[in-house]
Design a protein around this motif. Structure first.
Motif, PDB file in Angstrom:
ATOM      1  N   PRO A 159      32.408  30.609  36.806  1.00  0.00           N
ATOM      2  CA  PRO A 159      33.005  31.509  35.828  1.00  0.00           C
ATOM      3  C   PRO A 159      34.329  31.018  35.245  1.00  0.00           C
ATOM      4  CG  PRO A 159      33.551  32.265  38.012  1.00  0.00           C
ATOM      5  CD  PRO A 159      32.701  31.028  38.195  1.00  0.00           C
ATOM      6  N   PHE A 160      34.685  31.617  34.135  1.00  0.00           N
ATOM      7  CA  PHE A 160      36.002  31.494  33.513  1.00  0.00           C
ATOM      8  C   PHE A 160      36.908  32.455  34.273  1.00  0.00           C
ATOM      9  CE2 PHE A 160      38.933  32.238  29.827  1.00  0.00           C
ATOM     10  CZ  PHE A 160      39.208  30.913  29.521  1.00  0.00           C
ATOM     11  N   VAL A 161      38.011  31.957  34.817  1.00  0.00           N
ATOM     12  CA  VAL A 161      38.815  32.749  35.752  1.00  0.00           C
ATOM     13  C   VAL A 161      40.299  32.682  35.400  1.00  0.00           C
ATOM     14  CG1 VAL A 161      37.228  32.652  37.716  1.00  0.00           C
ATOM     15  CG2 VAL A 161      38.808  30.752  37.312  1.00  0.00           C
ATOM     16  N   LEU A 162      41.076  33.463  36.161  1.00  0.00           N
ATOM     17  CA  LEU A 162      42.509  33.583  35.937  1.00  0.00           C
ATOM     18  C   LEU A 162      43.265  32.862  37.056  1.00  0.00           C
ATOM     19  CD1 LEU A 162      44.738  34.947  34.179  1.00  0.00           C
ATOM     20  CD2 LEU A 162      44.590  36.909  35.750  1.00  0.00           C
ATOM     21  N   PHE A 163      43.871  31.729  36.722  1.00  0.00           N
ATOM     22  CA  PHE A 163      44.739  31.006  37.647  1.00  0.00           C
ATOM     23  C   PHE A 163      46.150  31.587  37.535  1.00  0.00           C
ATOM     24  CE2 PHE A 163      41.336  28.089  36.849  1.00  0.00           C
ATOM     25  CZ  PHE A 163      41.317  27.123  37.847  1.00  0.00           C
ATOM     26  N   TYR A 164      46.901  31.589  38.639  1.00  0.00           N
ATOM     27  CA  TYR A 164      48.299  31.993  38.533  1.00  0.00           C
ATOM     28  C   TYR A 164      49.170  31.203  39.502  1.00  0.00           C
ATOM     29  CZ  TYR A 164      47.652  35.037  42.683  1.00  0.00           C
ATOM     30  OH  TYR A 164      47.396  35.523  43.943  1.00  0.00           O
ATOM     31  N   ASN A 165      50.405  30.978  39.073  1.00  0.00           N
ATOM     32  CA  ASN A 165      51.407  30.303  39.883  1.00  0.00           C
ATOM     33  C   ASN A 165      51.970  31.312  40.883  1.00  0.00           C
ATOM     34  OD1 ASN A 165      54.155  29.467  40.675  1.00  0.00           O
ATOM     35  ND2 ASN A 165      53.869  27.778  39.230  1.00  0.00           N
ATOM     36  N   LEU A 175      53.096  40.101  42.966  1.00  0.00           N
ATOM     37  CA  LEU A 175      52.322  39.975  44.200  1.00  0.00           C
ATOM     38  C   LEU A 175      52.243  41.310  44.915  1.00  0.00           C
ATOM     39  CD1 LEU A 175      53.496  36.552  45.700  1.00  0.00           C
ATOM     40  CD2 LEU A 175      51.560  37.038  44.179  1.00  0.00           C
ATOM     41  N   ASN A 176      51.183  41.489  45.686  1.00  0.00           N
ATOM     42  CA  ASN A 176      51.018  42.739  46.429  1.00  0.00           C
ATOM     43  C   ASN A 176      52.021  42.827  47.582  1.00  0.00           C
ATOM     44  OD1 ASN A 176      49.987  41.096  48.498  1.00  0.00           O
ATOM     45  ND2 ASN A 176      47.865  41.445  47.876  1.00  0.00           N
ATOM     46  N   ALA A 177      51.996  43.945  48.308  1.00  0.00           N
ATOM     47  CA  ALA A 177      52.980  44.179  49.365  1.00  0.00           C
ATOM     48  C   ALA A 177      52.919  43.122  50.458  1.00  0.00           C
ATOM     49  CB  ALA A 177      52.761  45.568  49.970  1.00  0.00           C
ATOM     50  N   ALA A 178      51.709  42.607  50.720  1.00  0.00           N
ATOM     51  CA  ALA A 178      51.558  41.575  51.744  1.00  0.00           C
ATOM     52  C   ALA A 178      51.982  40.201  51.242  1.00  0.00           C
ATOM     53  CB  ALA A 178      50.116  41.533  52.229  1.00  0.00           C
ATOM     54  N   GLY A 179      52.148  40.082  49.941  1.00  0.00           N
ATOM     55  CA  GLY A 179      52.552  38.803  49.358  1.00  0.00           C
ATOM     56  C   GLY A 179      51.468  37.760  49.323  1.00  0.00           C
ATOM     57  N   ASP A 180      50.207  38.184  49.509  1.00  0.00           N
ATOM     58  CA  ASP A 180      49.126  37.209  49.567  1.00  0.00           C
ATOM     59  C   ASP A 180      48.098  37.370  48.451  1.00  0.00           C
ATOM     60  OD1 ASP A 180      47.988  39.583  50.316  1.00  0.00           O
ATOM     61  OD2 ASP A 180      47.219  38.871  52.252  1.00  0.00           O
ATOM     62  N   GLY A 181      48.474  38.067  47.401  1.00  0.00           N
ATOM     63  CA  GLY A 181      47.548  38.225  46.292  1.00  0.00           C
ATOM     64  C   GLY A 181      48.194  38.927  45.114  1.00  0.00           C
ATOM     65  N   LEU A 182      47.550  38.829  43.964  1.00  0.00           N
ATOM     66  CA  LEU A 182      48.050  39.455  42.751  1.00  0.00           C
ATOM     67  C   LEU A 182      47.839  40.968  42.811  1.00  0.00           C
ATOM     68  CD1 LEU A 182      49.203  38.134  40.095  1.00  0.00           C
ATOM     69  CD2 LEU A 182      46.933  38.500  39.095  1.00  0.00           C
ATOM     70  N   ASP A 305      46.843  30.296  42.873  1.00  0.00           N
ATOM     71  CA  ASP A 305      45.717  31.078  43.350  1.00  0.00           C
ATOM     72  C   ASP A 305      44.830  31.390  42.151  1.00  0.00           C
ATOM     73  OD1 ASP A 305      44.026  32.444  45.034  1.00  0.00           O
ATOM     74  OD2 ASP A 305      45.546  33.798  45.826  1.00  0.00           O
ATOM     75  N   VAL A 306      43.652  31.903  42.425  1.00  0.00           N
ATOM     76  CA  VAL A 306      42.678  32.181  41.369  1.00  0.00           C
ATOM     77  C   VAL A 306      42.019  33.528  41.649  1.00  0.00           C
ATOM     78  CG1 VAL A 306      40.647  31.346  40.144  1.00  0.00           C
ATOM     79  CG2 VAL A 306      42.230  29.700  41.172  1.00  0.00           C
ATOM     80  N   VAL A 307      41.897  34.343  40.609  1.00  0.00           N
ATOM     81  CA  VAL A 307      41.236  35.646  40.728  1.00  0.00           C
ATOM     82  C   VAL A 307      40.365  35.854  39.488  1.00  0.00           C
ATOM     83  CG1 VAL A 307      43.033  36.710  42.137  1.00  0.00           C
ATOM     84  CG2 VAL A 307      43.214  36.802  39.640  1.00  0.00           C
ATOM     85  N   PRO A 308      39.427  36.793  39.551  1.00  0.00           N
ATOM     86  CA  PRO A 308      38.675  37.127  38.338  1.00  0.00           C
ATOM     87  C   PRO A 308      39.603  37.787  37.311  1.00  0.00           C
ATOM     88  CG  PRO A 308      37.610  38.029  40.309  1.00  0.00           C
ATOM     89  CD  PRO A 308      38.981  37.591  40.709  1.00  0.00           C
ATOM     90  N   PHE A 309      39.253  37.685  36.051  1.00  0.00           N
ATOM     91  CA  PHE A 309      39.991  38.439  35.039  1.00  0.00           C
ATOM     92  C   PHE A 309      39.764  39.933  35.266  1.00  0.00           C
ATOM     93  CE2 PHE A 309      40.299  34.511  32.656  1.00  0.00           C
ATOM     94  CZ  PHE A 309      41.469  34.678  31.920  1.00  0.00           C
ATOM     95  N   ASN A 382      38.180  34.330  46.701  1.00  0.00           N
ATOM     96  CA  ASN A 382      38.922  35.374  45.997  1.00  0.00           C
ATOM     97  C   ASN A 382      38.280  35.821  44.689  1.00  0.00           C
ATOM     98  OD1 ASN A 382      40.783  35.086  48.042  1.00  0.00           O
ATOM     99  ND2 ASN A 382      42.218  33.872  46.844  1.00  0.00           N
ATOM    100  N   TYR A 383      37.384  35.016  44.139  1.00  0.00           N
ATOM    101  CA  TYR A 383      36.809  35.398  42.843  1.00  0.00           C
ATOM    102  C   TYR A 383      35.280  35.493  42.883  1.00  0.00           C
ATOM    103  CZ  TYR A 383      36.676  30.245  42.470  1.00  0.00           C
ATOM    104  OH  TYR A 383      36.488  28.901  42.711  1.00  0.00           O
ATOM    105  N   VAL A 384      34.735  35.757  44.063  1.00  0.00           N
ATOM    106  CA  VAL A 384      33.285  35.926  44.186  1.00  0.00           C
ATOM    107  C   VAL A 384      32.792  37.050  43.277  1.00  0.00           C
ATOM    108  CG1 VAL A 384      31.452  36.661  45.760  1.00  0.00           C
ATOM    109  CG2 VAL A 384      33.120  34.950  46.495  1.00  0.00           C
ATOM    110  N   ARG A 385      33.600  38.089  43.119  1.00  0.00           N
ATOM    111  CA  ARG A 385      33.192  39.222  42.293  1.00  0.00           C
ATOM    112  C   ARG A 385      32.805  38.778  40.884  1.00  0.00           C
ATOM    113  NH1 ARG A 385      30.604  43.709  42.877  1.00  0.00           N
ATOM    114  NH2 ARG A 385      30.003  43.948  40.694  1.00  0.00           N
TER     115      ARG A 385
END
Length: 447
Positions: A159-165, A175-182, A305-309, A382-385
């Motif tokens: 897929p076409f995905v969303l990379f982030y620094n 970042l979320n409260a745990a600091g391990d994801g967007l 890291d990489v997540v779905p849009f 992280n982007y299986v969805r």
């Protein structure tokens, strides 16, 4: 196929494929001969189009089959990506000398199936090995099915995905409260706020980047993902009817242009420029295919890291995607033994597709997708969805990976991103682009 009918179908198909040369999203050519026979020099003859990291991973998977099936030999041939590969596959099949197993993009499947070049999956013997529809990502299996018949065994979804620094996202408060994801992003306002935060709070030169100037296929993926959240396919009836929703298209173009006109994204940027800005911390987000992951892993000290849009304009998230799949070209002379060996080879590739996932691709085979070998891979897990929200090219003889269609419509989209045309003007341009294809004569009869 055989005889005059096969030759006529090949010539027609070759004419269609001649229209579909374009950019390579997966690899570059190694071989590109368009003639010649395929002798039975091994128990399984396998054709693919993978070089670079994907090629190395495929070799490991082939070796795994050889190790577990020591009495069965495999000969793998790598051909030129895009038009050279599909043209030679069509020629070899039409002349009765195809490989036993080949790779095909699912976006190319409608034409291959309509031309009668592929064995239905039900005749390949893979079902007896447990390779059945319920064990695949539903979207991929659906795309592997043409008029109710499955013609391919999906290997992955890319897929076409969303990379982030990661470091910029932390500075920007994303970042979320745990600091391990967007943090979750919902809708265009959340998304625009996040891109702006990357630039303003994160300190990046640009909130986001993507390859624009010389990459119409990437522009098409970006557009298609956003538009598909609002409306259905832009062409229907096997690509013969324009069905674009002009209001949805104007909204899509306006949203895309709001990012470039507002300075959050550059108006003009090639692929190497986008990669340089993102990998050096000058851009917070990157819009690209997951196949870019291996190249960023090579950048020392770079955390990404990489997540779905997220859902942008519509209510649900959409992931533009394609899939590599395994096909068995038709060959009336193929023996039962060769068919059995081909089926065992396909099953082995599926079982070893956690290796394939190392290139960024999401395994379509659910037993692998749910395995520890895959779930231990980051950021892939992280982007299986995205594989379940996959939106492919509309079914037509002229669409698909590396097609001239993607280059043509992508060029119109680039004009919007660069500010050379308005959303209203782009709608008119897109309609003209589509008319060129919907009124052309298909190379084979499409149902």
């Amino acid at each position: 196929m055989s005889g005059a009918l096969a030759r006529r179908r090949f010539l027609a198909l070759g004419g269609g494929l001649a229209l579909t040369g374009g950019l390579a999203a997966c690899s570059s050519p190694l071989a590109s001969g368009l003639t010649g026979s395929q002798p039975n020099t091994a128990d399984v003859i396998f054709w693919n189009l993978f070089t670079g990291g994907d090629g190395a991973n495929m070799v490991l998977m082939e070796d795994a089959f050889r190790k577990t099936h020591p009495g069965t030999s495999v000969e793998a041939t790598i051909l030129g990506w895009g038009n050279p590969y599909y043209t030679k596959l069509a020629l070899a099949t039409a002349s009765g000398t195809p490989p036993d197993v080949g790779i095909a993009h699912l976006s190319r499947l409608p034409l291959l199936a309509a031309a009668g070049l592929l064995e239905p999956v039900e005749r390949t013997g893979v079902a007896e090995l447990g390779v059945t529809a319920d064990r695949f990502t539903p979207a991929a299996w659906k795309k592997a099915t043409v008029d109710g018949t499955a013609y391919a065994v999906p290997l992955d979804t890319h897929p076409f995905v969303l990379f982030y620094n990661v470091d910029l996202a932390r500075k920007a408060g994303l970042l979320n409260a745990a600091g391990d994801g967007l943090i979750p992003l919902k809708g265009k306002e959340d998304f625009l706020t996040a891109v702006k935060a990357m630039k303003e709070e994160g300190g990046a030169q640009y909130g986001a980047v993507m390859s624009i100037t010389a990459d119409p296929s990437t522009a098409w993926r970006y557009f298609s993902m956003i538009y598909s959240g609002l409306a259905g396919p832009i062409v229907t009836d096997s690509g013969t009817r324009i069905s674009m929703d002009e209001e949805a298209m104007r909204e899509t173009f306006a949203f895309m242009q709001s990012l470039t006109e507002g300075g959050l994204m550059p108006r003009s940027l090639n692929g190497s420029g986008a990669n340089a800005l993102f990998s050096t911390g000058k851009a917070g987000f990157l819009f690209d295919g997951e196949w870019q992951i291996p190249s960023y892993r090579l950048v020392k000290g770079f955390r990404f890291d990489v997540v779905p849009f997220p859902a942008l304009l519509g209510p649900k998230p959409v992931a533009y995607a394609d899939s590599h799949a395994l096909v068995v070209p038709r060959n009336a002379a193929r023996s039962a033994a060769r068919t059995r060996d081909a089926a065992r080879f396909i099953k082995s590739l599926l079982d070893n597709s956690a290796v394939w996932a190392q290139g960024g691709h999401i395994p379509a085979w659910l037993p692998t997708q749910r395995s520890k070998a895959f779930l231990d891979q980051s950021p892939q897990r992280n982007y299986v969805r995205a594989a379940f929200d996959a939106q492919y090219d509309p079914a037509a003889w002229y669409t698909g990976a590396g097609s001239d269609f993607q280059s043509t419509v992508g060029s119109t989209i680039i004009d919007v991103l660069s500010g050379r045309t308005s959303p209203k003007g782009a709608v008119a341009g897109m309609r003209a682009d589509l008319k060129r294809y919907t009124t052309a004569r298909p190379p084979v009869t499409m149902k």
